[in-house]
Write a protein that holds these residues in place. Structure first.
Motif, short mmCIF file in Angstrom:
data_model
loop_
_atom_site.label_atom_id
_atom_site.label_comp_id
_atom_site.label_asym_id
_atom_site.label_seq_id
_atom_site.Cartn_x
_atom_site.Cartn_y
_atom_site.Cartn_z
N GLY A 55 -8.64 10.60 -2.13
CA GLY A 55 -7.67 9.50 -2.30
C GLY A 55 -6.47 9.54 -2.95
N SER A 56 -6.33 10.56 -3.72
CA SER A 56 -5.44 10.96 -4.79
C SER A 56 -4.32 11.22 -4.09
N SER A 57 -4.25 11.62 -3.10
CA SER A 57 -2.96 12.11 -2.20
C SER A 57 -2.77 11.16 -0.92
N THR A 58 -1.79 10.73 -0.56
CA THR A 58 -1.61 9.81 0.50
C THR A 58 -0.24 10.12 1.15
N ARG A 59 -0.11 9.77 2.43
CA ARG A 59 1.04 10.30 3.36
C ARG A 59 1.15 9.25 4.23
N TYR A 60 2.61 8.52 4.42
CA TYR A 60 2.72 7.46 5.12
C TYR A 60 3.73 7.72 6.26
N ALA A 61 3.67 7.15 7.37
CA ALA A 61 4.91 7.12 8.14
C ALA A 61 6.12 6.11 7.75
N ASP A 62 7.28 6.59 8.02
CA ASP A 62 8.30 5.64 7.27
C ASP A 62 8.29 4.12 7.72
N SER A 63 7.83 4.22 9.22
CA SER A 63 7.83 2.63 9.56
C SER A 63 6.87 1.76 8.96
N LYS A 65 5.63 2.49 5.64
CA LYS A 65 5.54 2.49 4.16
C LYS A 65 6.07 1.36 3.44
N GLY A 66 5.36 0.92 2.22
CA GLY A 66 5.45 -0.21 1.73
C GLY A 66 4.80 -1.39 2.28
N ARG A 67 4.22 -1.41 3.51
CA ARG A 67 3.72 -2.37 4.16
C ARG A 67 2.21 -2.09 4.25
N PHE A 68 1.79 -0.67 4.57
CA PHE A 68 0.22 -0.54 4.82
C PHE A 68 -0.07 0.34 3.64
N THR A 69 -1.55 0.29 3.34
CA THR A 69 -1.96 1.04 2.47
C THR A 69 -3.33 1.63 2.90
N TYR A 80 -10.11 2.71 4.86
CA TYR A 80 -9.24 1.54 5.18
C TYR A 80 -8.13 1.80 5.40
N LEU A 81 -7.49 0.62 6.13
CA LEU A 81 -6.06 0.60 6.13
C LEU A 81 -5.76 -0.86 6.08
N GLN A 82 -5.02 -1.32 4.85
CA GLN A 82 -4.61 -2.49 4.58
C GLN A 82 -3.24 -2.73 5.37
#
Length: 124
Positions: A55-63, A65-69, A80-82
């Motif tokens: 869990g120390s490294s994560t990657r997100y789609a730009d769409s 980012k900032g909303r999902f964790t 989990y996906l918050q």
């Protein structure tokens, strides 16, 4: 062999939140990088988020980012996906997936196991 079962989907109003869970079977869950993908009607499956075994490294789609964790609890064999600030464009079937690789990847072909998906519908 890893079996994945998603839960937590549902119908939510725009601006609302949901938390998806993905329960994994198998003793080697902590060895896998995990990812979330989604597929909306008439569209191709797309990457949402991924994280490495710790869990120390994560990657997100730009769409998202900032909303999902994305997070994981290896003791519970669960990822989990918050999802916050949901909008109608987030409506899709959400899938979790497991990858034996070390680095969390956005490429679906890298993933070895997939869940059956859970529906998320965001109403306007």
């Amino acid at each position: 062999q890893v079996q994945l079962v998603e839960s937590g989907g549902g119908v939510v109003q725009a601006g609302g939140s949901l938390r998806l869970s993905c329960a994994a079977s198998g003793r080697t869950f902590s060895s896998y990088a995990m990812g979330w993908f989604r597929q909306a009607p008439g569209k191709e499956r797309e990457f949402v988020a991924a994280l490495n075994w710790s869990g120390s490294s994560t990657r997100y789609a730009d769409s998202v980012k900032g909303r999902f964790t994305i997070s994981r609890d290896n003791a519970k064999n669960t990822v989990y996906l918050q999802m916050n600030s949901l909008n109608p464009e987030d409506t899709a079937v959400y899938y979790c997936a497991a990858d034996l690789g070390v680095v969390p990847t956005s490429f679906s072909e890298e993933y070895d196991y997939w869940g059956q998906g859970t529906q998320v519908t965001v109403s306007s």
